[in-house]
Design an enzyme around this catalytic site. Structure first.
Site, PDB file in Angstrom:
ATOM      1  N   GLY A  67     -39.619  -5.376  18.640  1.00 27.17           N
ATOM      2  CA  GLY A  67     -38.510  -4.703  17.977  1.00 27.17           C
ATOM      3  C   GLY A  67     -37.185  -5.292  18.409  1.00 27.17           C
ATOM      4  O   GLY A  67     -37.097  -5.939  19.458  1.00 27.17           O
TER       5      GLY A  67
ATOM      6  N   GLN B 209     -28.105  -6.044  19.526  1.00 30.42           N
ATOM      7  CA  GLN B 209     -28.663  -7.179  20.275  1.00 30.42           C
ATOM      8  C   GLN B 209     -28.330  -8.529  19.646  1.00 30.42           C
ATOM      9  O   GLN B 209     -28.488  -9.567  20.270  1.00 30.42           O
ATOM     10  CB  GLN B 209     -30.191  -7.035  20.394  1.00 30.42           C
ATOM     11  CG  GLN B 209     -30.590  -5.864  21.264  1.00 30.42           C
ATOM     12  CD  GLN B 209     -32.094  -5.784  21.373  1.00 30.42           C
ATOM     13  OE1 GLN B 209     -32.753  -5.178  20.545  1.00 30.42           O
ATOM     14  NE2 GLN B 209     -32.651  -6.421  22.393  1.00 30.42           N
TER      15      GLN B 209
ATOM     16  N   CYS C 259     -37.323  -6.136  27.306  1.00 24.56           N
ATOM     17  CA  CYS C 259     -36.290  -6.128  26.273  1.00 24.56           C
ATOM     18  C   CYS C 259     -35.826  -7.554  26.039  1.00 24.56           C
ATOM     19  O   CYS C 259     -35.616  -8.283  27.005  1.00 24.56           O
ATOM     20  CB  CYS C 259     -35.129  -5.255  26.751  1.00 24.56           C
ATOM     21  SG  CYS C 259     -33.751  -5.202  25.596  1.00 24.56           S
ATOM     22  N   LEU C 260     -35.676  -7.953  24.788  1.00 23.75           N
ATOM     23  CA  LEU C 260     -35.224  -9.316  24.492  1.00 23.75           C
ATOM     24  C   LEU C 260     -33.832  -9.580  25.077  1.00 23.75           C
ATOM     25  O   LEU C 260     -33.462 -10.725  25.290  1.00 23.75           O
ATOM     26  CB  LEU C 260     -35.213  -9.562  22.974  1.00 23.75           C
ATOM     27  CG  LEU C 260     -36.590  -9.591  22.291  1.00 23.75           C
ATOM     28  CD1 LEU C 260     -36.426  -9.705  20.780  1.00 23.75           C
ATOM     29  CD2 LEU C 260     -37.453 -10.725  22.816  1.00 23.75           C
TER      30      LEU C 260
ATOM     31  N   HIS D  85     -36.995   3.020  22.203  1.00 23.17           N
ATOM     32  CA  HIS D  85     -36.278   1.926  22.876  1.00 23.17           C
ATOM     33  C   HIS D  85     -35.179   1.370  21.963  1.00 23.17           C
ATOM     34  O   HIS D  85     -34.035   1.190  22.395  1.00 23.17           O
ATOM     35  CB  HIS D  85     -37.293   0.832  23.249  1.00 23.17           C
ATOM     36  CG  HIS D  85     -36.691  -0.387  23.881  1.00 23.17           C
ATOM     37  ND1 HIS D  85     -36.992  -0.783  25.168  1.00 23.17           N
ATOM     38  CD2 HIS D  85     -35.823  -1.316  23.398  1.00 23.17           C
ATOM     39  CE1 HIS D  85     -36.314  -1.895  25.431  1.00 23.17           C
ATOM     40  NE2 HIS D  85     -35.606  -2.249  24.381  1.00 23.17           N
ATOM     41  N   GLU D  86     -35.540   1.110  20.713  1.00 23.01           N
ATOM     42  CA  GLU D  86     -34.565   0.516  19.782  1.00 23.01           C
ATOM     43  C   GLU D  86     -33.478   1.523  19.407  1.00 23.01           C
ATOM     44  O   GLU D  86     -32.313   1.157  19.270  1.00 23.01           O
ATOM     45  CB  GLU D  86     -35.261  -0.009  18.514  1.00 23.01           C
ATOM     46  CG  GLU D  86     -36.344  -1.057  18.745  1.00 23.01           C
ATOM     47  CD  GLU D  86     -35.917  -2.207  19.631  1.00 23.01           C
ATOM     48  OE1 GLU D  86     -34.707  -2.521  19.694  1.00 23.01           O
ATOM     49  OE2 GLU D  86     -36.803  -2.787  20.298  1.00 23.01           O
TER      50      GLU D  86
ATOM     51  N   HIS E 152     -30.752   1.487  21.858  1.00 28.37           N
ATOM     52  CA  HIS E 152     -29.795   0.379  21.704  1.00 28.37           C
ATOM     53  C   HIS E 152     -28.624   0.782  20.808  1.00 28.37           C
ATOM     54  O   HIS E 152     -27.497   0.342  21.030  1.00 28.37           O
ATOM     55  CB  HIS E 152     -30.476  -0.852  21.080  1.00 28.37           C
ATOM     56  CG  HIS E 152     -31.172  -1.734  22.076  1.00 28.37           C
ATOM     57  ND1 HIS E 152     -30.503  -2.370  23.111  1.00 28.37           N
ATOM     58  CD2 HIS E 152     -32.465  -2.113  22.188  1.00 28.37           C
ATOM     59  CE1 HIS E 152     -31.369  -3.088  23.816  1.00 28.37           C
ATOM     60  NE2 HIS E 152     -32.574  -2.952  23.289  1.00 28.37           N
TER      61      HIS E 152
HETATM   62 ZN    ZN Z   1     -34.306  -3.806  23.948  1.00 32.01          ZN
END
Ligand code: ZN
Length: 167
Positions: free
Chosen positions: A43, A48, A87-88, A129-130, A133
């Protein structure tokens, strides 16, 4: 399109509501799905990639690609699970995070159609999680202060090392 990483203030800002689902938004959604494919993520959220809008996409194993625009989490289960998360935007770092086992979410898709989804397991985790963000919250904020401090120290050390190596 570049992924913004820990230390960039944009990750700490609240994303804005999307007033109109135009080409900019649908193209961003497509690119975000491409990024998670390339980076083997599950995701990614607008902030991000520096897009401060309320949009995120998911693609977990065994599930279709999903786009969530202006999402609201309607319900979260009392039952929680602890699971390792990454996380990216915090590449290479992982920590156990406690989250609700299931969620009910309402959002719009890229065609402007509203939908409600009940998810559990990995998808429920990724959605939470997303969604975080969009509020400027990172998974690091959901672990103990001690663990967070250690992780950030390690992360900064790795960054410094990376900078030295690239010189
Ligand atoms: Zn993340």
């Amino acid at each position: 399109m570049q992924i913004i990483t820990l230390g960039n203030e944009l990750l700490r800002q609240r994303a804005e509501k999307i007033d109109k689902i135009d080409d900019e938004i649908t193209n961003a959604a497509k690119q975000m799905l491409e990024i998670i494919k390339l980076e083997k993520g599950v995701g990614i959220a607008g902030p991000q990639i520096g897009l401060m809008k309320r949009i995120f996409v998911t693609h977990t194993e065994g599930d279709e690609e999903r786009i969530f625009i202006n999402p609201s989490i309607l319900e979260t289960s009392q039952e929680t699970v602890k699971f390792e998360e990454g996380c990216l935007s915090v590449p290479g770092f992982y920590a156990d995070v406690v989250r609700s086992e299931s969620v009910k979410i309402q959002a719009w898709n890229e065609k402007g159609k509203p939908f409600t989804l009940e998810a559990n397991g990995l998808l429920a985790r990724v959605i939470q999680h997303e969604y975080d963000h969009l509020e400027g919250i990172l998974f690091l904020d959901r672990i103990s202060e001690l663990k967070r401090k250690r992780l950030i120290e390690k992360y900064e050390k790795a960054l410094l090392k990376g900078e030295k190596n690239s010189k």
